[in-house]
Scaffold this motif. Structure first.
Motif, short mmCIF file in Angstrom:
data_model
loop_
_atom_site.label_atom_id
_atom_site.label_comp_id
_atom_site.label_asym_id
_atom_site.label_seq_id
_atom_site.Cartn_x
_atom_site.Cartn_y
_atom_site.Cartn_z
N ASP A 172 8.96 -37.77 -20.08
CA ASP A 172 9.03 -37.29 -21.28
C ASP A 172 9.87 -35.89 -21.79
N VAL A 173 11.24 -36.29 -22.24
CA VAL A 173 12.07 -35.34 -22.14
C VAL A 173 11.55 -34.26 -23.36
N ALA A 174 11.02 -34.58 -24.49
CA ALA A 174 10.69 -33.57 -25.30
C ALA A 174 9.79 -32.52 -24.74
N MET A 175 8.77 -33.17 -23.58
CA MET A 175 7.72 -32.17 -23.27
C MET A 175 8.61 -31.42 -22.26
N ARG A 176 9.53 -31.81 -21.50
CA ARG A 176 10.08 -30.68 -20.57
C ARG A 176 10.91 -29.69 -21.28
N GLU A 177 11.46 -30.11 -22.48
CA GLU A 177 12.22 -29.11 -23.47
C GLU A 177 11.13 -28.22 -23.94
N TYR A 192 8.39 -27.00 -22.43
CA TYR A 192 8.14 -26.16 -21.23
C TYR A 192 9.32 -25.26 -21.09
N ARG A 193 10.58 -25.79 -21.26
CA ARG A 193 11.84 -25.12 -20.93
C ARG A 193 11.85 -23.79 -21.78
N ASN A 194 11.65 -24.31 -23.00
CA ASN A 194 11.83 -23.16 -24.15
C ASN A 194 10.64 -22.14 -24.16
N LEU A 195 9.55 -22.47 -23.57
CA LEU A 195 8.43 -21.59 -23.53
C LEU A 195 8.81 -20.69 -22.27
N VAL A 196 9.29 -21.29 -21.11
CA VAL A 196 9.71 -20.32 -19.88
C VAL A 196 10.75 -19.34 -20.25
N LYS A 197 11.62 -19.89 -21.18
CA LYS A 197 12.77 -18.74 -21.82
C LYS A 197 12.15 -17.71 -22.48
N LYS A 198 10.99 -17.89 -23.48
CA LYS A 198 10.48 -16.90 -24.12
C LYS A 198 9.72 -16.02 -23.24
N TYR A 199 8.90 -16.53 -22.12
CA TYR A 199 8.38 -15.62 -21.41
C TYR A 199 9.23 -15.07 -20.43
N ASP A 200 10.13 -15.60 -20.10
CA ASP A 200 11.27 -14.81 -19.24
C ASP A 200 11.88 -13.71 -20.10
N ASP A 201 11.92 -13.72 -21.40
CA ASP A 201 12.57 -12.66 -22.00
C ASP A 201 11.68 -11.50 -22.12
N MET A 202 10.24 -11.82 -22.32
CA MET A 202 9.05 -10.91 -22.34
C MET A 202 8.97 -10.26 -21.09
N GLY A 203 9.02 -10.83 -20.05
CA GLY A 203 9.04 -10.34 -18.78
C GLY A 203 10.13 -9.42 -18.41
N ALA A 204 11.11 -9.45 -18.87
CA ALA A 204 12.23 -8.80 -18.76
C ALA A 204 12.36 -7.21 -19.56
N HIS A 205 11.46 -7.42 -20.50
CA HIS A 205 11.21 -6.26 -21.45
C HIS A 205 10.21 -5.52 -20.75
N ILE A 206 9.18 -5.98 -20.13
CA ILE A 206 7.88 -5.41 -19.62
C ILE A 206 8.40 -4.73 -18.40
N TRP A 207 9.28 -5.47 -17.61
CA TRP A 207 9.85 -4.71 -16.28
C TRP A 207 10.77 -3.51 -16.88
N LEU A 208 11.46 -3.79 -17.76
CA LEU A 208 12.33 -2.67 -18.14
C LEU A 208 11.45 -1.44 -18.39
N ARG A 209 10.52 -1.63 -19.16
CA ARG A 209 9.27 -0.40 -19.49
C ARG A 209 8.76 -0.01 -18.10
N PHE A 210 8.37 -0.81 -17.14
CA PHE A 210 8.00 -0.24 -16.17
C PHE A 210 8.92 0.62 -15.15
N LEU A 211 10.17 -0.13 -15.06
CA LEU A 211 11.09 0.90 -14.34
C LEU A 211 11.53 2.16 -14.70
N ASP A 212 11.23 2.14 -16.45
CA ASP A 212 11.81 3.33 -17.02
C ASP A 212 10.66 4.47 -16.88
N GLN A 213 9.46 4.26 -16.46
CA GLN A 213 8.48 5.27 -16.35
C GLN A 213 8.91 6.44 -15.32
N ASN A 214 8.50 7.49 -15.33
CA ASN A 214 8.79 8.82 -14.73
C ASN A 214 7.84 8.62 -13.23
#
Length: 266
Positions: A237-242, A244-266
């Motif tokens: 089901d190609v629509a189901m894969r798309e 999933y892929r779009n959700l992973v993109k959203k999650y990846d963007d959120m994860g990158a933001h979280i990691w930047l906050r973590f790395l910016d901690q003193n």
């Protein structure tokens, strides 16, 4: 979710993925040690890994003791992030195939055999017969594009890669079933649920827990997408894969933001 039961990541993979998560990410040794602590990786392991990555020219030391990806590491990161664009390369399937014939490759070279197996897996090819691997011909560049991908991944030029469109009925039926054991639609469905649950949960977590969870779940999803064979309908089901892929993109963007906050901690 019992994230503590997850297998501890390898320090090399962990640091490279974080430094390559977005352009121009920098990380000093102290921040790298804190990253290791999240996953139970010792300070000594992290510092030795930083030294080895620098010696391998995957990372480089810049001003104020910060590390960032070197040119070789940037190429590695681009390969990882290729999954974001893969769906754009697909076209409707016309019932033809891309075939890789490996009978000319020497069987005594075990290292090359492992490289060949990994390359074939990464482009979604399955064994149809002895020394013959196939996948649906649904990349926009056809067999030529698949050939280039395989060569980039280390497949020997002695292997023959070509298109085929006249399998007999028995062979066609066999080829159609080669990916059924992967149960891809279940993987997409379970993956969507896991990501949606984590997206709702992470805003309620302390930063350290959110950082760890975003890596564990995100890394698992990225593994699935990197090795996804990108099959056309009617295989999946190609629509189901798309979705999933779009959700992973959203999650990846959120994860990158979280990691930047973590790395910016003193």
């Amino acid at each position: 979710m019992q994230l503590e039961k997850e297998k501890k990541p390898v320090a090399r993979k962990l640091l490279l993925k974080l430094l390559g998560s977005r352009e121009n990410i920098k990380m000093n040794a102290s921040a790298a040690v804190r990253v290791g602590e999240l996953f139970g990786i010792s300070e000594n392991n992290i510092r030795v890994t930083l030294t080895r990555l620098q010696s391998a020219r995957l990372i480089t030391l810049v001003e104020r003791g910060d590390y960032k990806l070197a040119d070789k590491g940037i190429r590695f990161a681009k390969e990882i992030h290729q999954w974001r664009e893969d769906e754009n390369e697909l076209v409707p399937w016309q019932n033809d195939w891309v075939v890789a014939q490996t009978s000319l490759l020497p069987k005594s070279d075990k290292k090359q055999l492992r490289t060949t197996e990994r390359a074939l897996k990464l482009v979604g090819m399955m064994k149809l017969a002895s020394n013959m691997y196939v996948r649906p011909n649904n990349f926009s560049g056809g067999a030529s594009e698949v050939r280039d991908k395989l060569h980039t991944l280390g497949l020997s030029g002695k292997a023959l890669v070509f298109s085929a469109n006249d399998f007999d009925n028995q062979t066609q039926a066999k080829a159609m079933k080669l990916w059924s054991h992967l149960d891809l639609e279940t993987l997409y469905e379970v993956g969507c649920s896991e990501i949606e649950e984590s997206l709702a949960r992470i805003p309620t977590l302390p930063l350290e827990e959110a950082t760890k969870e975003s890596y564990v779940i995100g890394d698992r999803a990225l593994y699935h997408l990197v090795f996804d064979p990108l099959l056309p309908s009617p295989f999946v089901d190609v629509a189901m894969r798309e979705r999933y892929r779009n959700l992973v993109k959203k999650y990846d963007d959120m994860g990158a933001h979280i990691w930047l906050r973590f790395l910016d901690q003193n």
